[in-house]
Design a protein around this motif. Structure first.
Motif, PDB file in Angstrom:
ATOM      1  N   ALA A 253       8.807 -69.392 -51.457  1.00 49.96           N
ATOM      2  CA  ALA A 253       8.685 -69.455 -50.002  1.00 49.96           C
ATOM      3  C   ALA A 253       9.619 -70.532 -49.445  1.00 49.96           C
ATOM      4  N   GLU A 254       9.761 -71.653 -50.175  1.00 47.43           N
ATOM      5  CA  GLU A 254      10.602 -72.761 -49.682  1.00 47.43           C
ATOM      6  C   GLU A 254      12.077 -72.357 -49.695  1.00 47.43           C
ATOM      7  N   ALA A 255      12.476 -71.730 -50.817  1.00 48.63           N
ATOM      8  CA  ALA A 255      13.877 -71.306 -50.903  1.00 48.63           C
ATOM      9  C   ALA A 255      14.176 -70.300 -49.801  1.00 48.63           C
ATOM     10  N   ARG A 256      13.179 -69.456 -49.540  1.00 44.86           N
ATOM     11  CA  ARG A 256      13.389 -68.441 -48.520  1.00 44.86           C
ATOM     12  C   ARG A 256      13.459 -69.060 -47.128  1.00 44.86           C
ATOM     13  N   ALA A 257      12.656 -70.126 -46.927  1.00 46.41           N
ATOM     14  CA  ALA A 257      12.685 -70.807 -45.629  1.00 46.41           C
ATOM     15  C   ALA A 257      14.077 -71.397 -45.379  1.00 46.41           C
ATOM     16  N   ARG A 258      14.681 -71.945 -46.430  1.00 42.52           N
ATOM     17  CA  ARG A 258      16.039 -72.496 -46.279  1.00 42.52           C
ATOM     18  C   ARG A 258      17.033 -71.370 -45.975  1.00 42.52           C
TER      19      ARG A 258
ATOM     20  N   GLU B 131      22.293 -66.519 -53.557  1.00 44.71           N
ATOM     21  CA  GLU B 131      23.057 -67.769 -53.610  1.00 44.71           C
ATOM     22  C   GLU B 131      22.205 -68.965 -53.224  1.00 44.71           C
ATOM     23  N   HIS B 132      20.978 -68.715 -52.758  1.00 50.12           N
ATOM     24  CA  HIS B 132      20.121 -69.813 -52.312  1.00 50.12           C
ATOM     25  C   HIS B 132      18.824 -69.889 -53.110  1.00 50.12           C
ATOM     26  N   LEU B 133      18.825 -69.284 -54.284  1.00 48.70           N
ATOM     27  CA  LEU B 133      17.607 -69.277 -55.113  1.00 48.70           C
ATOM     28  C   LEU B 133      17.306 -70.658 -55.683  1.00 48.70           C
ATOM     29  N   ASP B 134      16.018 -70.980 -55.800  1.00 52.03           N
ATOM     30  CA  ASP B 134      15.594 -72.222 -56.456  1.00 52.03           C
ATOM     31  C   ASP B 134      15.669 -72.030 -57.972  1.00 52.03           C
ATOM     32  N   GLU B 135      15.677 -73.141 -58.685  1.00 51.68           N
ATOM     33  CA  GLU B 135      15.865 -73.113 -60.131  1.00 51.68           C
ATOM     34  C   GLU B 135      14.756 -72.305 -60.852  1.00 51.68           C
ATOM     35  N   GLY B 136      13.501 -72.549 -60.465  1.00 48.47           N
ATOM     36  CA  GLY B 136      12.366 -71.857 -61.098  1.00 48.47           C
ATOM     37  C   GLY B 136      12.493 -70.344 -60.952  1.00 48.47           C
ATOM     38  N   SER B 137      12.862 -69.890 -59.767  1.00 51.49           N
ATOM     39  CA  SER B 137      12.976 -68.448 -59.525  1.00 51.49           C
ATOM     40  C   SER B 137      14.144 -67.860 -60.303  1.00 51.49           C
ATOM     41  N   ARG B 138      15.218 -68.652 -60.420  1.00 47.65           N
ATOM     42  CA  ARG B 138      16.373 -68.216 -61.192  1.00 47.65           C
ATOM     43  C   ARG B 138      15.963 -67.946 -62.648  1.00 47.65           C
ATOM     44  N   GLU B 139      15.186 -68.893 -63.199  1.00 48.65           N
ATOM     45  CA  GLU B 139      14.721 -68.751 -64.596  1.00 48.65           C
ATOM     46  C   GLU B 139      13.789 -67.553 -64.747  1.00 48.65           C
ATOM     47  N   HIS B 140      12.850 -67.427 -63.810  1.00 41.97           N
ATOM     48  CA  HIS B 140      11.896 -66.324 -63.834  1.00 41.97           C
ATOM     49  C   HIS B 140      12.645 -64.989 -63.826  1.00 41.97           C
ATOM     50  N   PHE B 141      13.635 -64.902 -62.988  1.00 40.41           N
ATOM     51  CA  PHE B 141      14.401 -63.663 -62.836  1.00 40.41           C
ATOM     52  C   PHE B 141      15.187 -63.355 -64.112  1.00 40.41           C
ATOM     53  N   ALA B 142      15.757 -64.408 -64.704  1.00 41.01           N
ATOM     54  CA  ALA B 142      16.500 -64.212 -65.958  1.00 41.01           C
ATOM     55  C   ALA B 142      15.543 -63.728 -67.047  1.00 41.01           C
TER      56      ALA B 142
ATOM     57  N   ARG C 136      20.636 -57.094 -51.774  1.00 43.02           N
ATOM     58  CA  ARG C 136      20.209 -56.767 -50.402  1.00 43.02           C
ATOM     59  C   ARG C 136      18.776 -56.266 -50.339  1.00 43.02           C
ATOM     60  N   LEU C 137      18.155 -56.114 -51.494  1.00 39.21           N
ATOM     61  CA  LEU C 137      16.793 -55.574 -51.503  1.00 39.21           C
ATOM     62  C   LEU C 137      15.816 -56.660 -51.040  1.00 39.21           C
ATOM     63  N   VAL C 138      15.236 -56.490 -49.833  1.00 37.08           N
ATOM     64  CA  VAL C 138      14.300 -57.516 -49.334  1.00 37.08           C
ATOM     65  C   VAL C 138      12.887 -56.984 -49.133  1.00 37.08           C
ATOM     66  N   ARG C 139      12.718 -55.664 -49.065  1.00 36.86           N
ATOM     67  CA  ARG C 139      11.402 -55.064 -48.866  1.00 36.86           C
ATOM     68  C   ARG C 139      10.882 -55.286 -47.444  1.00 36.86           C
ATOM     69  N   GLY C 140      10.048 -54.341 -46.994  1.00 37.59           N
ATOM     70  CA  GLY C 140       9.608 -54.332 -45.601  1.00 37.59           C
ATOM     71  C   GLY C 140       8.351 -55.142 -45.303  1.00 37.59           C
ATOM     72  N   LEU C 141       7.882 -55.914 -46.265  1.00 35.25           N
ATOM     73  CA  LEU C 141       6.668 -56.681 -46.046  1.00 35.25           C
ATOM     74  C   LEU C 141       6.980 -58.143 -46.338  1.00 35.25           C
ATOM     75  N   ASP C 142       6.290 -59.044 -45.597  1.00 37.95           N
ATOM     76  CA  ASP C 142       6.646 -60.461 -45.707  1.00 37.95           C
ATOM     77  C   ASP C 142       6.071 -61.162 -46.920  1.00 37.95           C
ATOM     78  N   TYR C 143       5.086 -60.564 -47.600  1.00 32.23           N
ATOM     79  CA  TYR C 143       4.352 -61.369 -48.569  1.00 32.23           C
ATOM     80  C   TYR C 143       5.048 -61.550 -49.923  1.00 32.23           C
ATOM     81  N   TYR C 144       6.184 -60.925 -50.129  1.00 29.23           N
ATOM     82  CA  TYR C 144       6.807 -61.010 -51.449  1.00 29.23           C
ATOM     83  C   TYR C 144       7.479 -62.348 -51.722  1.00 29.23           C
ATOM     84  N   SER C 145       7.493 -62.731 -53.000  1.00 25.92           N
ATOM     85  CA  SER C 145       8.239 -63.900 -53.453  1.00 25.92           C
ATOM     86  C   SER C 145       8.793 -63.556 -54.825  1.00 25.92           C
ATOM     87  N   ARG C 146       9.851 -64.210 -55.193  1.00 22.42           N
ATOM     88  CA  ARG C 146      10.497 -63.936 -56.486  1.00 22.42           C
ATOM     89  C   ARG C 146      10.812 -62.442 -56.674  1.00 22.42           C
TER      90      ARG C 146
END
Ligand code: ATP
Ligand code: MG
Length: 434
Positions: free
Chosen positions: A170-175, A226-237, A255-265
Protein backbone atom coordinates in the motif's frame (compact mmCIF):
# COMPACT_ATOMS: atom_id res chain seq x y z
CA UNK A 1 -54.56 -13.10 -23.14
CA UNK A 2 -52.31 -11.30 -20.70
CA UNK A 3 -49.28 -9.40 -21.81
CA UNK A 4 -45.93 -11.20 -21.75
CA UNK A 5 -43.52 -10.15 -19.02
CA UNK A 6 -40.17 -9.35 -20.58
CA UNK A 7 -36.95 -10.72 -19.08
CA UNK A 8 -34.51 -8.20 -17.57
CA UNK A 9 -31.65 -7.03 -19.76
CA UNK A 10 -28.36 -8.75 -19.03
CA UNK A 11 -30.00 -11.48 -16.93
CA UNK A 12 -29.96 -14.85 -18.65
CA UNK A 13 -31.92 -18.06 -18.38
CA UNK A 14 -29.77 -21.17 -18.52
CA UNK A 15 -31.77 -23.81 -20.41
CA UNK A 16 -31.08 -27.55 -20.09
CA UNK A 17 -28.90 -27.78 -23.23
CA UNK A 18 -26.72 -25.04 -21.81
CA UNK A 19 -26.90 -26.22 -18.18
CA UNK A 20 -24.99 -29.40 -18.98
CA UNK A 21 -21.92 -27.30 -19.79
CA UNK A 22 -22.32 -25.45 -16.51
CA UNK A 23 -22.56 -28.72 -14.63
CA UNK A 24 -19.38 -29.93 -16.22
CA UNK A 25 -17.55 -26.75 -15.25
CA UNK A 26 -18.91 -26.91 -11.70
CA UNK A 27 -18.04 -30.53 -11.14
CA UNK A 28 -14.53 -30.09 -12.55
CA UNK A 29 -14.03 -27.10 -10.23
CA UNK A 30 -15.29 -29.03 -7.22
CA UNK A 31 -12.96 -31.89 -8.08
CA UNK A 32 -10.00 -29.53 -8.50
CA UNK A 33 -10.69 -27.79 -5.18
CA UNK A 34 -11.00 -31.16 -3.43
CA UNK A 35 -7.59 -32.17 -4.80
CA UNK A 36 -5.99 -29.13 -3.16
CA UNK A 37 -7.96 -29.15 0.11
CA UNK A 38 -10.11 -26.07 -0.53
CA UNK A 39 -13.42 -26.09 1.36
CA UNK A 40 -16.72 -24.57 0.35
CA UNK A 41 -18.18 -21.48 2.00
CA UNK A 42 -21.56 -19.94 1.12
CA UNK A 43 -22.35 -16.33 1.87
CA UNK A 44 -25.44 -14.14 1.25
CA UNK A 45 -26.17 -12.40 -2.04
CA UNK A 46 -27.17 -9.26 -0.15
CA UNK A 47 -24.88 -7.24 2.08
CA UNK A 48 -24.73 -3.72 3.43
CA UNK A 49 -23.70 -1.34 0.65
CA UNK A 50 -21.01 -0.02 2.98
CA UNK A 51 -19.16 -3.36 2.81
CA UNK A 52 -18.55 -3.06 -0.92
CA UNK A 53 -17.78 0.65 -0.79
CA UNK A 54 -15.10 0.06 1.80
CA UNK A 55 -13.69 -3.11 0.23
CA UNK A 56 -13.78 -2.43 -3.50
CA UNK A 57 -13.12 1.31 -3.26
CA UNK A 58 -15.20 4.44 -3.92
CA UNK A 59 -13.46 5.34 -7.18
CA UNK A 60 -14.07 2.09 -9.02
CA UNK A 61 -16.53 1.44 -11.86
CA UNK A 62 -18.26 -1.12 -9.68
CA UNK A 63 -19.00 1.22 -6.79
CA UNK A 64 -19.46 4.40 -8.81
CA UNK A 65 -21.97 3.08 -11.28
CA UNK A 66 -22.54 -0.66 -11.38
CA UNK A 67 -23.97 -1.74 -8.04
CA UNK A 68 -27.61 -2.71 -7.63
CA UNK A 69 -28.40 -0.92 -4.38
CA UNK A 70 -31.71 -0.27 -2.70
CA UNK A 71 -33.13 0.89 0.57
CA UNK A 72 -33.94 -1.72 3.19
CA UNK A 73 -37.20 -1.55 5.18
CA UNK A 74 -35.45 0.30 8.00
CA UNK A 75 -33.84 2.81 5.63
CA UNK A 76 -30.34 1.24 5.52
CA UNK A 77 -28.72 0.73 2.13
CA UNK A 78 -28.29 -2.82 0.81
CA UNK A 79 -26.53 -4.05 -2.32
CA UNK A 80 -26.60 -7.21 -4.40
CA UNK A 81 -23.05 -8.49 -4.31
CA UNK A 82 -20.95 -7.43 -7.32
CA UNK A 83 -18.20 -9.90 -6.35
CA UNK A 84 -17.57 -12.53 -3.70
CA UNK A 85 -14.39 -11.55 -1.86
CA UNK A 86 -15.84 -8.75 0.28
CA UNK A 87 -18.65 -10.99 1.56
CA UNK A 88 -16.27 -13.85 2.32
CA UNK A 89 -13.94 -11.55 4.26
CA UNK A 90 -16.94 -10.15 6.12
CA UNK A 91 -18.08 -13.70 6.91
CA UNK A 92 -14.60 -14.77 8.01
CA UNK A 93 -14.47 -11.81 10.42
CA UNK A 94 -18.08 -12.19 11.67
CA UNK A 95 -17.53 -15.89 12.38
CA UNK A 96 -14.10 -15.56 13.96
CA UNK A 97 -12.31 -17.59 11.31
CA UNK A 98 -9.21 -15.44 11.23
CA UNK A 99 -7.65 -15.79 14.69
CA UNK A 100 -4.37 -17.59 14.08
CA UNK A 101 -6.01 -19.77 11.50
CA UNK A 102 -5.47 -20.58 7.90
CA UNK A 103 -8.23 -21.25 5.45
CA UNK A 104 -8.45 -22.30 1.85
CA UNK A 105 -11.97 -21.61 0.63
CA UNK A 106 -14.10 -21.60 -2.49
CA UNK A 107 -17.59 -20.53 -3.45
CA UNK A 108 -19.83 -20.48 -6.54
CA UNK A 109 -22.69 -18.22 -7.43
CA UNK A 110 -24.31 -15.20 -9.07
CA UNK A 111 -22.86 -11.68 -8.96
CA UNK A 112 -24.62 -8.49 -10.05
CA UNK A 113 -23.24 -5.48 -11.88
CA UNK A 114 -25.26 -2.92 -13.84
CA UNK A 115 -22.97 -2.95 -16.88
CA UNK A 116 -23.93 -2.54 -20.52
CA UNK A 117 -24.91 -6.07 -21.56
CA UNK A 118 -22.96 -7.56 -24.47
CA UNK A 119 -21.41 -10.91 -25.35
CA UNK A 120 -19.53 -12.09 -22.27
CA UNK A 121 -20.74 -9.19 -20.12
CA UNK A 122 -23.98 -9.46 -18.21
CA UNK A 123 -25.80 -7.91 -15.25
CA UNK A 124 -26.27 -11.17 -13.46
CA UNK A 125 -23.23 -13.31 -14.08
CA UNK A 126 -21.66 -16.17 -12.18
CA UNK A 127 -18.29 -16.75 -10.64
CA UNK A 128 -16.28 -19.57 -9.20
CA UNK A 129 -14.23 -18.01 -6.49
CA UNK A 130 -11.20 -19.21 -4.53
CA UNK A 131 -9.69 -17.47 -1.48
CA UNK A 132 -6.88 -18.30 0.93
CA UNK A 133 -6.40 -16.62 4.32
CA UNK A 134 -3.38 -16.62 6.61
CA UNK A 135 -0.60 -17.44 4.12
CA UNK A 136 2.09 -14.86 3.70
CA UNK A 137 4.71 -16.15 1.27
CA UNK A 138 4.47 -16.60 -2.50
CA UNK A 139 3.79 -20.37 -2.21
CA UNK A 140 0.06 -19.84 -1.90
CA UNK A 141 0.09 -17.38 -4.81
CA UNK A 142 1.63 -20.14 -6.90
CA UNK A 143 -0.77 -22.77 -5.58
CA UNK A 144 -3.86 -20.72 -6.37
CA UNK A 145 -2.61 -20.21 -9.90
CA UNK A 146 -1.91 -23.94 -10.15
CA UNK A 147 -5.49 -24.72 -9.10
CA UNK A 148 -6.77 -22.58 -11.97
CA UNK A 149 -4.26 -24.12 -14.39
CA UNK A 150 -5.39 -27.59 -13.32
CA UNK A 151 -8.99 -26.64 -13.98
CA UNK A 152 -8.09 -25.67 -17.57
CA UNK A 153 -6.37 -29.03 -17.90
CA UNK A 154 -9.39 -30.93 -16.55
CA UNK A 155 -11.70 -29.10 -18.93
CA UNK A 156 -9.41 -29.48 -21.92
CA UNK A 157 -9.10 -25.69 -22.34
CA UNK A 158 -5.86 -24.71 -24.05
CA UNK A 159 -6.33 -21.23 -25.44
CA UNK A 160 -5.69 -19.31 -22.20
CA UNK A 161 -2.65 -17.31 -21.24
CA UNK A 162 -1.54 -16.05 -17.81
CA UNK A 163 -0.59 -12.42 -17.24
CA UNK A 164 1.17 -11.39 -14.05
CA UNK A 165 2.06 -8.19 -12.27
CA UNK A 166 2.90 -6.92 -8.80
CA UNK A 167 1.24 -3.85 -7.32
CA UNK A 168 3.61 -3.62 -4.33
CA UNK A 169 2.56 -2.68 -0.82
CA UNK A 170 0.00 0.00 0.00
CA UNK A 171 2.89 2.39 0.82
CA UNK A 172 4.70 1.77 -2.44
CA UNK A 173 1.45 2.28 -4.25
CA UNK A 174 0.79 5.53 -2.39
CA UNK A 175 4.15 6.84 -3.63
CA UNK A 176 3.42 5.67 -7.15
CA UNK A 177 -0.01 7.28 -6.98
CA UNK A 178 1.64 10.67 -6.58
CA UNK A 179 3.98 10.02 -9.53
CA UNK A 180 0.96 9.06 -11.59
CA UNK A 181 -1.10 12.03 -10.42
CA UNK A 182 1.67 14.37 -11.53
CA UNK A 183 1.81 12.65 -14.94
CA UNK A 184 -1.93 12.73 -15.63
CA UNK A 185 -2.28 16.27 -14.21
CA UNK A 186 0.15 17.40 -16.91
CA UNK A 187 -2.25 15.93 -19.51
CA UNK A 188 -5.50 16.81 -17.78
CA UNK A 189 -7.05 18.29 -20.94
CA UNK A 190 -6.97 14.87 -22.62
CA UNK A 191 -8.78 13.06 -19.76
CA UNK A 192 -12.46 12.13 -19.84
CA UNK A 193 -14.89 13.02 -17.02
CA UNK A 194 -14.41 9.73 -15.15
CA UNK A 195 -10.65 10.03 -15.25
CA UNK A 196 -10.71 13.64 -14.07
CA UNK A 197 -12.67 12.60 -11.03
CA UNK A 198 -10.22 9.76 -10.45
CA UNK A 199 -7.25 12.07 -10.83
CA UNK A 200 -8.33 13.51 -7.49
CA UNK A 201 -9.73 10.35 -5.90
CA UNK A 202 -7.42 7.60 -7.15
CA UNK A 203 -5.30 8.15 -10.28
CA UNK A 204 -4.42 4.43 -10.41
CA UNK A 205 -7.94 3.77 -11.58
CA UNK A 206 -7.26 5.77 -14.75
CA UNK A 207 -4.93 2.95 -15.84
CA UNK A 208 -7.92 0.62 -15.72
CA UNK A 209 -10.03 2.80 -18.05
CA UNK A 210 -11.59 1.04 -21.03
CA UNK A 211 -11.90 4.31 -23.02
CA UNK A 212 -9.89 3.73 -26.24
CA UNK A 213 -9.18 7.46 -26.52
CA UNK A 214 -7.08 7.26 -23.38
CA UNK A 215 -5.08 4.22 -24.46
CA UNK A 216 -2.11 6.19 -25.78
CA UNK A 217 -1.88 8.43 -22.74
CA UNK A 218 -2.08 5.41 -20.45
CA UNK A 219 0.59 3.58 -22.44
CA UNK A 220 2.96 6.48 -21.80
CA UNK A 221 2.39 6.60 -18.03
CA UNK A 222 5.22 5.72 -15.62
CA UNK A 223 5.27 2.08 -14.53
CA UNK A 224 4.45 0.82 -11.07
CA UNK A 225 7.09 -1.88 -11.42
CA UNK A 226 9.71 0.86 -11.29
CA UNK A 227 8.39 1.93 -7.88
CA UNK A 228 8.11 -1.45 -6.16
CA UNK A 229 9.32 -1.87 -2.57
CA UNK A 230 12.02 -4.43 -1.83
CA UNK A 231 9.72 -6.93 -0.05
CA UNK A 232 7.26 -6.98 -2.95
CA UNK A 233 10.10 -7.38 -5.43
CA UNK A 234 11.28 -10.49 -3.55
CA UNK A 235 7.76 -11.87 -3.21
CA UNK A 236 7.19 -11.45 -6.94
CA UNK A 237 10.49 -13.12 -7.81
CA UNK A 238 9.53 -16.01 -5.50
CA UNK A 239 6.21 -16.47 -7.26
CA UNK A 240 7.82 -16.42 -10.70
CA UNK A 241 10.40 -18.99 -9.62
CA UNK A 242 7.66 -21.32 -8.35
CA UNK A 243 5.66 -20.99 -11.55
CA UNK A 244 8.81 -21.67 -13.59
CA UNK A 245 9.45 -24.74 -11.43
CA UNK A 246 5.89 -25.97 -11.99
CA UNK A 247 6.10 -25.32 -15.71
CA UNK A 248 3.29 -22.73 -15.79
CA UNK A 249 3.94 -20.17 -18.52
CA UNK A 250 3.11 -16.47 -18.02
CA UNK A 251 3.80 -13.05 -19.42
CA UNK A 252 4.60 -10.03 -17.29
CA UNK A 253 2.15 -7.20 -17.84
CA UNK A 254 3.21 -4.06 -15.96
CA UNK A 255 -0.11 -2.41 -16.97
CA UNK A 256 -2.26 -4.97 -15.20
CA UNK A 257 -3.84 -3.08 -12.26
CA UNK A 258 -7.26 -4.74 -11.85
CA UNK A 259 -10.57 -2.95 -11.34
CA UNK A 260 -10.75 -3.19 -7.56
CA UNK A 261 -8.77 -1.19 -5.01
CA UNK A 262 -8.06 -3.89 -2.46
CA UNK A 263 -5.20 -5.66 -4.23
CA UNK A 264 -1.57 -5.54 -3.13
CA UNK A 265 1.49 -7.31 -4.48
CA UNK A 266 0.52 -10.18 -6.82
CA UNK A 267 -2.20 -9.64 -9.42
CA UNK A 268 -2.92 -11.95 -12.34
CA UNK A 269 -5.38 -12.58 -15.09
CA UNK A 270 -6.02 -15.52 -17.42
CA UNK A 271 -6.94 -14.18 -20.84
CA UNK A 272 -8.05 -15.88 -24.04
CA UNK A 273 -7.98 -14.87 -27.69
CA UNK A 274 -11.07 -16.98 -28.43
CA UNK A 275 -13.83 -14.74 -27.05
CA UNK A 276 -13.35 -11.33 -28.62
CA UNK A 277 -13.11 -8.27 -26.41
CA UNK A 278 -14.41 -9.87 -23.18
CA UNK A 279 -11.12 -11.72 -22.93
CA UNK A 280 -10.53 -12.10 -19.16
CA UNK A 281 -11.73 -15.50 -17.93
CA UNK A 282 -10.20 -15.62 -14.45
CA UNK A 283 -8.63 -12.84 -12.43
CA UNK A 284 -7.26 -12.41 -8.98
CA UNK A 285 -4.60 -11.21 -6.66
CA UNK A 286 -3.34 -10.70 -3.16
CA UNK A 287 -5.22 -8.41 -0.78
CA UNK A 288 -3.18 -8.32 2.42
CA UNK A 289 -4.75 -5.09 3.69
CA UNK A 290 -8.42 -5.89 3.16
CA UNK A 291 -9.14 -7.81 6.36
CA UNK A 292 -7.93 -4.92 8.54
CA UNK A 293 -9.71 -2.44 6.29
CA UNK A 294 -12.93 -4.29 7.14
CA UNK A 295 -12.18 -4.33 10.88
CA UNK A 296 -10.57 -7.78 11.27
CA UNK A 297 -7.19 -8.79 12.68
CA UNK A 298 -4.39 -8.37 10.14
CA UNK A 299 -4.44 -11.44 7.86
CA UNK A 300 -2.64 -11.96 4.57
CA UNK A 301 -5.02 -13.13 1.88
CA UNK A 302 -5.24 -13.89 -1.81
CA UNK A 303 -7.92 -15.09 -4.21
CA UNK A 304 -9.26 -15.33 -7.73
CA UNK A 305 -12.61 -15.27 -9.46
CA UNK A 306 -13.48 -17.04 -12.67
CA UNK A 307 -16.29 -15.83 -14.94
CA UNK A 308 -18.45 -18.90 -15.55
CA UNK A 309 -20.34 -17.52 -18.59
CA UNK A 310 -17.04 -16.78 -20.32
CA UNK A 311 -15.53 -20.17 -19.48
CA UNK A 312 -18.68 -21.95 -20.65
CA UNK A 313 -18.49 -20.02 -23.93
CA UNK A 314 -14.85 -20.97 -24.20
CA UNK A 315 -15.65 -24.66 -23.61
CA UNK A 316 -18.31 -24.50 -26.32
CA UNK A 317 -16.08 -22.55 -28.69
CA UNK A 318 -13.23 -25.03 -28.26
CA UNK A 319 -15.57 -28.05 -28.41
CA UNK A 320 -14.59 -29.37 -24.99
CA UNK A 321 -16.54 -32.50 -24.14
CA UNK A 322 -19.75 -32.34 -22.16
CA UNK A 323 -19.92 -36.09 -21.63
CA UNK A 324 -21.40 -36.01 -18.14
CA UNK A 325 -24.92 -35.81 -19.51
CA UNK A 326 -24.73 -38.41 -22.23
CA UNK A 327 -26.72 -41.47 -21.16
CA UNK A 328 -24.99 -44.84 -21.18
CA UNK A 329 -28.17 -46.76 -21.89
CA UNK A 330 -31.33 -45.78 -23.76
CA UNK A 331 -34.59 -47.69 -23.22
CA UNK A 332 -36.86 -48.02 -26.26
CA UNK A 333 -40.31 -49.10 -25.06
CA UNK A 334 -43.39 -49.89 -27.15
CA UNK A 335 -46.89 -50.85 -26.01
CA UNK A 336 -48.53 -50.11 -22.66
CA UNK A 337 -47.59 -53.38 -20.92
CA UNK A 338 -43.98 -53.35 -22.15
CA UNK A 339 -43.59 -49.68 -21.19
CA UNK A 340 -44.81 -50.37 -17.66
CA UNK A 341 -42.45 -53.35 -17.30
CA UNK A 342 -39.62 -51.37 -18.94
CA UNK A 343 -39.84 -48.55 -16.42
CA UNK A 344 -39.51 -51.08 -13.61
CA UNK A 345 -36.62 -52.74 -15.40
CA UNK A 346 -34.82 -49.40 -15.72
CA UNK A 347 -35.24 -48.92 -11.97
CA UNK A 348 -33.75 -52.36 -11.36
CA UNK A 349 -30.73 -51.50 -13.51
CA UNK A 350 -30.27 -48.16 -11.71
CA UNK A 351 -30.37 -50.02 -8.36
CA UNK A 352 -27.86 -52.65 -9.46
CA UNK A 353 -25.54 -50.34 -11.45
CA UNK A 354 -25.73 -46.88 -9.88
CA UNK A 355 -22.91 -45.56 -12.08
CA UNK A 356 -24.89 -46.03 -15.29
CA UNK A 357 -26.91 -43.11 -16.65
CA UNK A 358 -30.14 -44.49 -18.06
CA UNK A 359 -32.64 -42.65 -20.17
CA UNK A 360 -36.08 -44.05 -21.00
CA UNK A 361 -37.69 -42.75 -24.18
CA UNK A 362 -41.26 -42.18 -22.90
CA UNK A 363 -42.01 -40.24 -26.08
CA UNK A 364 -44.01 -43.12 -27.58
CA UNK A 365 -44.05 -43.48 -31.36
CA UNK A 366 -42.63 -46.17 -33.62
CA UNK A 367 -39.51 -48.21 -32.88
CA UNK A 368 -37.87 -46.36 -35.74
CA UNK A 369 -38.56 -42.91 -34.27
CA UNK A 370 -37.39 -44.05 -30.84
CA UNK A 371 -34.19 -45.56 -32.25
CA UNK A 372 -33.43 -42.28 -33.97
CA UNK A 373 -33.65 -40.52 -30.62
CA UNK A 374 -31.55 -43.26 -29.01
CA UNK A 375 -28.81 -42.68 -31.60
CA UNK A 376 -28.98 -38.94 -31.17
CA UNK A 377 -28.65 -39.25 -27.38
CA UNK A 378 -25.11 -40.58 -27.73
CA UNK A 379 -25.94 -43.66 -25.59
CA UNK A 380 -23.67 -46.69 -25.95
CA UNK A 381 -26.44 -49.27 -25.74
CA UNK A 382 -30.16 -49.43 -26.48
CA UNK A 383 -32.52 -51.74 -24.59
CA UNK A 384 -35.63 -52.67 -26.56
CA UNK A 385 -38.78 -53.95 -24.96
CA UNK A 386 -42.00 -54.55 -26.92
CA UNK A 387 -44.85 -57.02 -26.61
CA UNK A 388 -42.82 -59.79 -28.30
CA UNK A 389 -39.89 -59.46 -25.89
CA UNK A 390 -42.22 -59.20 -22.93
CA UNK A 391 -43.96 -62.44 -23.95
CA UNK A 392 -40.57 -64.20 -24.05
CA UNK A 393 -39.40 -62.63 -20.76
CA UNK A 394 -36.30 -60.98 -22.32
CA UNK A 395 -35.09 -57.55 -23.39
CA UNK A 396 -33.27 -57.03 -26.69
CA UNK A 397 -29.93 -55.31 -26.15
CA UNK A 398 -28.30 -53.45 -29.05
CA UNK A 399 -24.88 -51.80 -28.97
CA UNK A 400 -25.15 -48.39 -30.68
CA UNK A 401 -21.44 -47.72 -30.92
CA UNK A 402 -18.42 -49.82 -31.81
CA UNK A 403 -20.37 -52.57 -33.59
CA UNK A 404 -21.56 -55.76 -31.89
CA UNK A 405 -24.70 -57.79 -32.56
CA UNK A 406 -28.10 -57.35 -31.01
CA UNK A 407 -28.71 -60.01 -28.36
CA UNK A 408 -31.40 -61.01 -25.87
CA UNK A 409 -30.89 -60.74 -22.13
CA UNK A 410 -33.01 -62.15 -19.32
CA UNK A 411 -34.32 -59.45 -16.97
CA UNK A 412 -32.21 -60.65 -14.04
CA UNK A 413 -29.00 -60.60 -16.11
CA UNK A 414 -29.68 -57.22 -17.70
CA UNK A 415 -27.74 -54.96 -15.26
CA UNK A 416 -24.52 -56.97 -15.58
CA UNK A 417 -24.96 -57.34 -19.33
CA UNK A 418 -25.40 -53.57 -19.78
CA UNK A 419 -22.40 -52.78 -17.58
CA UNK A 420 -20.24 -55.07 -19.74
CA UNK A 421 -21.43 -53.55 -23.01
CA UNK A 422 -21.07 -49.96 -21.79
CA UNK A 423 -17.48 -50.64 -20.71
CA UNK A 424 -16.72 -52.31 -24.02
CA UNK A 425 -18.03 -49.26 -25.91
CA UNK A 426 -15.42 -46.96 -24.33
CA UNK A 427 -15.81 -43.25 -23.54
CA UNK A 428 -18.91 -41.35 -24.69
CA UNK A 429 -18.97 -39.41 -27.92
CA UNK A 430 -17.56 -35.89 -27.48
CA UNK A 431 -20.68 -33.86 -27.98
CA UNK A 432 -23.86 -35.57 -29.09
CA UNK A 433 -26.00 -33.44 -31.30
CA UNK A 434 -28.83 -32.48 -29.03
P1 ATP B 1 -13.56 -7.11 -17.02
O1 ATP B 1 -12.23 -6.46 -17.16
O2 ATP B 1 -13.88 -8.04 -18.15
O3 ATP B 1 -14.67 -6.13 -16.73
P2 ATP B 1 -13.23 -7.48 -14.21
O4 ATP B 1 -11.82 -7.09 -14.01
O5 ATP B 1 -14.30 -6.49 -13.90
O6 ATP B 1 -13.44 -8.04 -15.72
P3 ATP B 1 -13.38 -9.23 -11.92
O7 ATP B 1 -14.14 -8.28 -11.11
O8 ATP B 1 -11.99 -9.49 -11.59
O9 ATP B 1 -13.52 -8.84 -13.47
O10 ATP B 1 -14.17 -10.62 -12.00
C1 ATP B 1 -13.52 -11.85 -12.29
C2 ATP B 1 -14.05 -12.47 -13.56
O11 ATP B 1 -15.47 -12.41 -13.64
C3 ATP B 1 -13.58 -11.79 -14.83
O12 ATP B 1 -12.31 -12.25 -15.20
C4 ATP B 1 -14.65 -12.18 -15.83
O13 ATP B 1 -14.36 -13.47 -16.36
C5 ATP B 1 -15.88 -12.27 -14.99
N1 ATP B 1 -16.75 -11.09 -15.14
C6 ATP B 1 -16.58 -9.86 -14.61
N2 ATP B 1 -17.60 -9.05 -14.92
C7 ATP B 1 -18.46 -9.79 -15.68
C8 ATP B 1 -19.73 -9.52 -16.31
N3 ATP B 1 -20.33 -8.35 -16.20
N4 ATP B 1 -20.31 -10.53 -17.01
C9 ATP B 1 -19.72 -11.74 -17.13
N5 ATP B 1 -18.53 -12.05 -16.55
C10 ATP B 1 -17.92 -11.09 -15.83
MG1 MG C 1 -15.32 -5.07 -15.07
Amino acid sequence: MSEIIEPLRGMNDVLPDEARWWQRLESAARAAFAQYGYREIRVPLLERTQLFKRAIGEYTDIVEKEMFTFEDRDGGSLALRPEATAGIVRAAISNGLLHNQRHRLFTFGPMFRGERPQKGRYRQFHQIDAEAFGYEGPDIDAELILVSARLWKMLGIERVRLELNSLGTAEARARYREVLRAYFAKHEARLDADSRRRLVGNPLRILDSKNPELAELIAGAPLLTEHLDEGSREHFAGLRARLDEAGVGYTLNPRLVRGLDYYSRTVFEWVTDALGSQNAVCSGGRYDGLVTQLGGTPTPAIGWALGMERVVMLMQELGCAAAAEVPHVYFVLAGAAATARGLRLAEEVRDAQPRLRIETDLGGGSFKAQFKRADKSGAAVAVVLGDQELARGVAAVKPLRGGGEQQDSGFADLPACLARLVDAAGPARQDPGR
